[in-house]
Design a protein around this motif. Structure first.
Motif, PDB file in Angstrom:
ATOM      1  N   VAL A 154     101.974 -41.306  90.107  1.00  0.00           N
ATOM      2  CA  VAL A 154     101.564 -40.486  88.958  1.00  0.00           C
ATOM      3  C   VAL A 154     100.933 -39.161  89.403  1.00  0.00           C
ATOM      4  CG1 VAL A 154     101.317 -42.343  87.273  1.00  0.00           C
ATOM      5  CG2 VAL A 154      99.413 -41.826  88.803  1.00  0.00           C
ATOM      6  N   GLU A 155     100.276 -39.152  90.552  1.00  0.00           N
ATOM      7  CA  GLU A 155      99.707 -37.894  91.038  1.00  0.00           C
ATOM      8  C   GLU A 155     100.810 -36.938  91.479  1.00  0.00           C
ATOM      9  OE1 GLU A 155      96.488 -38.105  93.794  1.00  0.00           O
ATOM     10  OE2 GLU A 155      95.552 -39.845  92.820  1.00  0.00           O
ATOM     11  N   ASP A 156     101.823 -37.472  92.140  1.00  0.00           N
ATOM     12  CA  ASP A 156     102.953 -36.634  92.549  1.00  0.00           C
ATOM     13  C   ASP A 156     103.694 -36.092  91.327  1.00  0.00           C
ATOM     14  OD1 ASP A 156     102.696 -37.053  95.423  1.00  0.00           O
ATOM     15  OD2 ASP A 156     103.294 -39.106  94.996  1.00  0.00           O
ATOM     16  N   TYR A 157     103.852 -36.936  90.314  1.00  0.00           N
ATOM     17  CA  TYR A 157     104.485 -36.495  89.066  1.00  0.00           C
ATOM     18  C   TYR A 157     103.707 -35.321  88.468  1.00  0.00           C
ATOM     19  CZ  TYR A 157     106.751 -37.100  84.446  1.00  0.00           C
ATOM     20  OH  TYR A 157     107.459 -36.922  83.271  1.00  0.00           O
ATOM     21  N   THR A 158     102.387 -35.468  88.437  1.00  0.00           N
ATOM     22  CA  THR A 158     101.530 -34.412  87.887  1.00  0.00           C
ATOM     23  C   THR A 158     101.684 -33.113  88.681  1.00  0.00           C
ATOM     24  OG1 THR A 158      99.926 -36.083  87.169  1.00  0.00           O
ATOM     25  CG2 THR A 158      99.157 -33.808  87.291  1.00  0.00           C
ATOM     26  N   ASN A 318      93.297 -49.052  83.596  1.00  0.00           N
ATOM     27  CA  ASN A 318      92.022 -48.357  83.824  1.00  0.00           C
ATOM     28  C   ASN A 318      91.758 -47.235  82.828  1.00  0.00           C
ATOM     29  OD1 ASN A 318      91.802 -50.054  86.017  1.00  0.00           O
ATOM     30  ND2 ASN A 318      92.370 -48.504  87.532  1.00  0.00           N
ATOM     31  N   ARG A 319      92.777 -46.823  82.093  1.00  0.00           N
ATOM     32  CA  ARG A 319      92.661 -45.785  81.041  1.00  0.00           C
ATOM     33  C   ARG A 319      92.002 -44.519  81.589  1.00  0.00           C
ATOM     34  NH1 ARG A 319      88.907 -47.692  77.453  1.00  0.00           N
ATOM     35  NH2 ARG A 319      89.555 -46.185  75.872  1.00  0.00           N
ATOM     36  N   GLU A 320      92.472 -44.059  82.750  1.00  0.00           N
ATOM     37  CA  GLU A 320      91.819 -42.927  83.399  1.00  0.00           C
ATOM     38  C   GLU A 320      91.945 -41.638  82.582  1.00  0.00           C
ATOM     39  OE1 GLU A 320      92.822 -42.387  87.496  1.00  0.00           O
ATOM     40  OE2 GLU A 320      92.567 -44.518  87.984  1.00  0.00           O
ATOM     41  N   ILE A 321      93.046 -41.451  81.894  1.00  0.00           N
ATOM     42  CA  ILE A 321      93.179 -40.251  81.046  1.00  0.00           C
ATOM     43  C   ILE A 321      92.252 -40.370  79.839  1.00  0.00           C
ATOM     44  CG2 ILE A 321      94.737 -38.886  79.614  1.00  0.00           C
ATOM     45  CD1 ILE A 321      95.288 -38.538  82.541  1.00  0.00           C
ATOM     46  N   ALA A 322      92.249 -41.539  79.199  1.00  0.00           N
ATOM     47  CA  ALA A 322      91.414 -41.748  78.013  1.00  0.00           C
ATOM     48  C   ALA A 322      89.929 -41.604  78.329  1.00  0.00           C
ATOM     49  CB  ALA A 322      91.689 -43.129  77.416  1.00  0.00           C
ATOM     50  N   SER A 325      88.797 -39.599  83.619  1.00  0.00           N
ATOM     51  CA  SER A 325      88.402 -39.875  84.999  1.00  0.00           C
ATOM     52  C   SER A 325      89.595 -39.803  85.957  1.00  0.00           C
ATOM     53  CB  SER A 325      87.754 -41.264  85.088  1.00  0.00           C
ATOM     54  OG  SER A 325      88.661 -42.275  84.668  1.00  0.00           O
ATOM     55  N   PHE A 326      90.674 -39.186  85.516  1.00  0.00           N
ATOM     56  CA  PHE A 326      91.885 -39.096  86.333  1.00  0.00           C
ATOM     57  C   PHE A 326      91.660 -38.126  87.482  1.00  0.00           C
ATOM     58  CE2 PHE A 326      96.265 -37.470  87.110  1.00  0.00           C
ATOM     59  CZ  PHE A 326      96.892 -38.684  87.379  1.00  0.00           C
ATOM     60  N   VAL A 333      90.278 -34.367  87.503  1.00  0.00           N
ATOM     61  CA  VAL A 333      90.979 -33.477  86.583  1.00  0.00           C
ATOM     62  C   VAL A 333      90.267 -33.564  85.233  1.00  0.00           C
ATOM     63  CG1 VAL A 333      93.168 -32.969  85.449  1.00  0.00           C
ATOM     64  CG2 VAL A 333      93.157 -33.821  87.793  1.00  0.00           C
ATOM     65  N   ASP A 334      89.460 -32.573  84.937  1.00  0.00           N
ATOM     66  CA  ASP A 334      88.627 -32.581  83.734  1.00  0.00           C
ATOM     67  C   ASP A 334      89.383 -31.946  82.571  1.00  0.00           C
ATOM     68  OD1 ASP A 334      86.646 -32.580  81.844  1.00  0.00           O
ATOM     69  OD2 ASP A 334      85.330 -31.165  82.897  1.00  0.00           O
ATOM     70  N   LEU A 335      89.711 -32.766  81.568  1.00  0.00           N
ATOM     71  CA  LEU A 335      90.443 -32.262  80.403  1.00  0.00           C
ATOM     72  C   LEU A 335      89.608 -31.256  79.612  1.00  0.00           C
ATOM     73  CD1 LEU A 335      92.112 -35.566  79.126  1.00  0.00           C
ATOM     74  CD2 LEU A 335      93.029 -33.842  80.683  1.00  0.00           C
ATOM     75  N   GLY A 336      88.302 -31.297  79.781  1.00  0.00           N
ATOM     76  CA  GLY A 336      87.436 -30.340  79.107  1.00  0.00           C
ATOM     77  C   GLY A 336      87.615 -28.918  79.602  1.00  0.00           C
ATOM     78  N   LYS A 337      88.302 -28.753  80.747  1.00  0.00           N
ATOM     79  CA  LYS A 337      88.549 -27.414  81.295  1.00  0.00           C
ATOM     80  C   LYS A 337      89.622 -26.659  80.499  1.00  0.00           C
ATOM     81  CE  LYS A 337      85.855 -27.722  84.993  1.00  0.00           C
ATOM     82  NZ  LYS A 337      84.704 -26.800  85.236  1.00  0.00           N
TER      83      LYS A 337
END
Length: 422
Positions: A154-158, A318-322, A325-326, A333-337
């Protein structure tokens, strides 16, 4: 080594059924079988035709088959596919129309890596082409990628999405469908922190599992009910000797297809029974509704084991995106950014894959984004497929998406082609 043998066993089984279908069709087609009326031969030939086509499609990547696009003057322009970036696990491709005035809307469609090829979004692409300059992520079949190419999770995909967005530039509008929705969010947040000028102008997120626990389905329940060890032991195999990726650990496409079909076994059984009856009566055609659907549905691709397992563990368990904490390469990777990229959520009321609420969960995570740049739409009566390729998409969602893109473009794009959805 036993997993390589089971992979080859599955391929041998598929090949055998394809051969049985071809043999039955050939036997029933002998001229001597037509000396007298013999309904049994008609049924045998029909069974053979349907069986051979069914099992042959499982190992063939479908063609895009994009029809010509008409301009405002009624002139047709053929669609030419060009590869903009080529990578081991996926390419960035561009649908160009030579001789046609370029559209001001630049759209990147992020296709899922969930068992089917990017051609699953063919109808989505066709509907967008009259009004946009369309690019798409074209993921490769893991069985064809040598082990020397390394891993892909998933990190490589990102990071692939990050590279594709950097290539396209900041005037890009992203449409992510289903599985890549949380990773498209992560890629945008990664750029917000590392390379703000490369961020897209907007994100349209369609039916994806940002928070699987927001509204659980069979898919999310399965993810929680099994351990990672169980998944690895039951789902992962090694590519057999027939393909370039020999030895690579994968979640095989044939195994995925078995899971897809088991979820709606009665529906698929009825569909194939009816097709055999139509074929025996001479009513089936090469491009009838059944063949058009199943030629795409049955064409499956292997996923790398690390991508499948990391998706289940990090996105679903683990719901890292939700939980925001991804991490990518050890960096949070902070979605707040995300503060400037407009985000639009599209969900289907009857979506049984990514139920309403799972995708909508993205908006509260965007703490740095003003409400004026957030939008959401729940399509009444629409299932999962309908929100990106069915009637609901063509008639209701597509116009809303184009309007959202226009509202968040640097300059005014041309009005949508009213006849494009026909």
């Amino acid at each position: 080594m036993k997993y390589m043998m089971t992979y080859d066993l599955m391929e041998s089984t598929r090949n055998t059924y394809q051969w049985l279908g071809a043999s039955a069709r050939a036997y029933a087609s002998y001229p001597m079988m037509s000396w007298g009326t013999n309904p049994g031969m008609d049924w045998l030939k029909a069974w053979g035709e349907v069986t051979e086509r069914t099992f042959a499609r499982m190992v063939v990547k479908p063609d895009w088959n994009i029809p010509a696009i008409s301009d405002d003057k009624g002139k047709d322009h053929p669609v030419v596919i060009k590869r903009v970036l080529e990578r081991p696990f996926g390419d960035l491709i561009h649908f160009t129309t030579p001789g046609r005035k370029a559209s001001k809307r630049r759209v990147l469609v992020v296709a899922p890596m969930s068992g089917h090829y990017a051609t699953l979004l063919r109808k989505t692409v066709i509907s967008l082409l009259p009004d946009a300059d369309v690019y798409i992520t074209d993921w490769h079949n893991a069985r064809d990628i040598p082990v020397s190419a390394g891993k892909f999770d998933v990190e490589d995909y990102t990071l692939y999405l990050v590279d594709f967005l950097r290539e396209l530039g900041p005037d890009t509008h992203v449409i992510a469908v289903c599985q890549p929705v949380p990773l498209a969010l992560a890629a945008t947040a990664y750029l917000a922190a590392e390379d703000p000028k490369a961020q897209p102008r907007s994100l349209t997120l369609i039916g994806g599992p940002v928070d699987p626990d927001a509204n659980p389905t069979e898919v999310t329940d399965f993810g929680r009910s099994v351990t990672m060890g169980q998944l690895e032991q039951t789902m992962i195999q090694r590519v057999g000797f027939k393909y370039a990726g020999v030895g690579r650990t994968v979640y095989p496409g044939l195994l995925q297809l078995a899971s897809f079909i088991s979820m709606n076994m009665e529906t698929h059984t009825d569909a194939f029974r009816d097709q055999i009856i139509k074929s025996a009566k001479g009513e089936a055609t090469e491009h009838d509704k059944h063949n058009m659907f199943y030629d795409e549905y049955l064409a499956v691709m292997d996923m790398t084991a690390e991508f499948y397992l990391s998706t289940v563990e990090r996105i679903f368990k683990n719901r890292e995106i939700a939980l925001n904490s991804f991490t990518v390469n050890g960096k949070l990777v902070d979605l707040g950014k995300i503060t400037t990229v407009a985000v639009n959520i599209v969900e289907g009321e009857n979506d049984d894959i990514s139920a309403p609420g799972q995708c909508l969960a993205a908006l509260p995570l965007l703490t740095g984004l003003p409400d004026s740049k957030k939008a959401a739409h729940l399509e009444p009566g629409a299932g999962h497929y309908g929100i990106f390729a069915g009637r609901s998409w063509r008639q209701n969602i597509r116009p809303l998406v184009l309007a959202f893109i226009d509202a968040n473009s640097g300059d005014t794009a041309k009005p949508a082609n009213k006849n494009a959805a026909a």
